[in-house]
Write a protein that holds these residues in place. Structure first.
Motif, PDB file in Angstrom:
ATOM      1  N   GLU A   1      -3.351  25.326 -16.502  1.00  0.00           N
ATOM      2  CA  GLU A   1      -2.229  25.618 -15.612  1.00  0.00           C
ATOM      3  C   GLU A   1      -1.961  24.444 -14.667  1.00  0.00           C
ATOM      4  N   ALA A   2      -3.021  23.824 -14.162  1.00  0.00           N
ATOM      5  CA  ALA A   2      -2.839  22.670 -13.274  1.00  0.00           C
ATOM      6  C   ALA A   2      -2.272  21.483 -14.027  1.00  0.00           C
ATOM      7  N   ARG A   3      -2.617  21.364 -15.288  1.00  0.00           N
ATOM      8  CA  ARG A   3      -2.146  20.262 -16.113  1.00  0.00           C
ATOM      9  C   ARG A   3      -0.623  20.306 -16.316  1.00  0.00           C
TER      10      ARG A   3
ATOM     11  N   GLN B   1     -16.998  12.322 -13.088  1.00  0.00           N
ATOM     12  CA  GLN B   1     -16.910  11.183 -13.987  1.00  0.00           C
ATOM     13  C   GLN B   1     -17.877  11.327 -15.161  1.00  0.00           C
ATOM     14  N   GLN B   2     -19.045  11.870 -14.904  1.00  0.00           N
ATOM     15  CA  GLN B   2     -20.004  12.085 -15.983  1.00  0.00           C
ATOM     16  C   GLN B   2     -19.482  13.112 -16.989  1.00  0.00           C
ATOM     17  N   LEU B   3     -18.828  14.163 -16.486  1.00  0.00           N
ATOM     18  CA  LEU B   3     -18.240  15.149 -17.392  1.00  0.00           C
ATOM     19  C   LEU B   3     -17.127  14.517 -18.217  1.00  0.00           C
ATOM     20  N   ARG B   4     -16.338  13.655 -17.588  1.00  0.00           N
ATOM     21  CA  ARG B   4     -15.271  12.966 -18.308  1.00  0.00           C
ATOM     22  C   ARG B   4     -15.856  12.055 -19.389  1.00  0.00           C
ATOM     23  N   SER B   5     -16.922  11.362 -19.063  1.00  0.00           N
ATOM     24  CA  SER B   5     -17.562  10.461 -20.031  1.00  0.00           C
ATOM     25  C   SER B   5     -18.124  11.245 -21.212  1.00  0.00           C
ATOM     26  N   ARG B   6     -18.704  12.405 -20.936  1.00  0.00           N
ATOM     27  CA  ARG B   6     -19.233  13.259 -22.007  1.00  0.00           C
ATOM     28  C   ARG B   6     -18.102  13.697 -22.946  1.00  0.00           C
ATOM     29  N   ARG B   7     -16.949  14.017 -22.368  1.00  0.00           N
ATOM     30  CA  ARG B   7     -15.828  14.461 -23.197  1.00  0.00           C
ATOM     31  C   ARG B   7     -15.282  13.303 -24.039  1.00  0.00           C
ATOM     32  N   ILE B   8     -15.231  12.112 -23.472  1.00  0.00           N
ATOM     33  CA  ILE B   8     -14.802  10.936 -24.231  1.00  0.00           C
ATOM     34  C   ILE B   8     -15.757  10.682 -25.388  1.00  0.00           C
TER      35      ILE B   8
ATOM     36  N   ALA C   1      -5.685  17.986 -12.171  1.00  0.00           N
ATOM     37  CA  ALA C   1      -6.158  19.162 -12.910  1.00  0.00           C
ATOM     38  C   ALA C   1      -7.679  19.161 -13.033  1.00  0.00           C
ATOM     39  N   GLU C   2      -8.242  17.995 -13.285  1.00  0.00           N
ATOM     40  CA  GLU C   2      -9.696  17.913 -13.412  1.00  0.00           C
ATOM     41  C   GLU C   2     -10.393  18.092 -12.064  1.00  0.00           C
TER      42      GLU C   2
END
Length: 233
Positions: free
Chosen positions: A99-101, A48-55, A26-27
């Motif tokens: 939707e992908a999730r 990965q940077q976007l994922r880290s920001r969300r974490i 999905a991501e």
């Protein structure tokens, strides 16, 4: 009140399907959509940077922990602020992810076991995530579907289990919860007075000191036998 078990509640992610490949796909699709529609974001941040920001956002705002939809949308809003973007891309971007999730691949044991158990018990789905039982194709097994966002508390707290007990008019010991997470599934269910079965598909070691599951299974095929055993206690 009868001691018979009447309600079985199931976690969704990593209990009925593997979560990591679902979210990763999905991501991936979301990142490609961002590259096509708001490229200034992907030119500055890799996935990965976007994922880290969300974490990091998750850690800074524990009050959003029970609502992953709100958390992800907030992460988009912060990006819009950072790059001085209008917010008209946020809703469609979330829909791409959402939707992908929902495109999940069930573990092999899910259909045969839930088909059988749904004949004798009320089945309920409980999740901290934003999986939709209709969109994921599992709704036909469940009489009730709740998530932490609608309840306002994570599954590590007793509230969501207590709400099911109230909705189904049962005693706590007439409920068995099945899930993969020691804290969010076992600890939360036990705090609400329900039985808790730890689904340990990856053969992990139990780490929690303050509670123990009523039973441990490595796949759902073992569940009917465990429920029969709990009926005798």
């Amino acid at each position: 009140m009868s001691k018979a078990i009447k309600v079985l509640s199931f976690d969704l992610d990593d209990t009925l399907w593997p979560c990591f490949p679902t979210i990763t796909r999905a991501e991936d699709l979301l990142y490609q959509w961002l590259a096509d529609h708001v490229p200034v974001i992907t030119q500055s941040y890799d996935m990965q940077q976007l994922r880290s920001r969300r974490i990091e956002l998750f850690e800074q705002h524990p009050e959003l922990a029970h609502d992953l939809t709100k958390l992800r949308i907030r992460s988009f809003e912060l990006l819009a602020e950072e790059f001085a973007l209008p917010d008209d891309w946020i809703e469609p971007a979330f829909e791409v992810f959402y939707e992908a999730r929902q495109q999940v691949t069930l573990f092999d044991d899910v259909k045969p076991v839930l088909d059988e158990l749904s004949k004798d018990y009320q089945l309920v789905s409980l999740t901290n995530g934003n999986a939709d039982t209709v969109k994921t194709g599992v709704d036909h097994w469940f009489d009730i579907a709740l998530n932490s966002a609608s309840v306002g508390k994570l599954k590590s707290e007793p509230d969501i289990y207590q709400q099911i007990q109230q909705l189904t008019d049962i005693d706590p010991r007439q409920m068995v919860h099945i899930g993969d997470d020691p804290q969010h599934d076992v600890s939360g269910a036990k705090a609400a007075g329900a039985h808790a079965v730890w689904l340990n598909r990856q053969q992990k070691q139990w780490q929690m000191q303050d509670c123990e599951p009523d039973a441990v299974i490595s796949d759902l095929y073992e569940l009917p036998r465990i429920i029969d055993a709990l009926l005798q206690t």
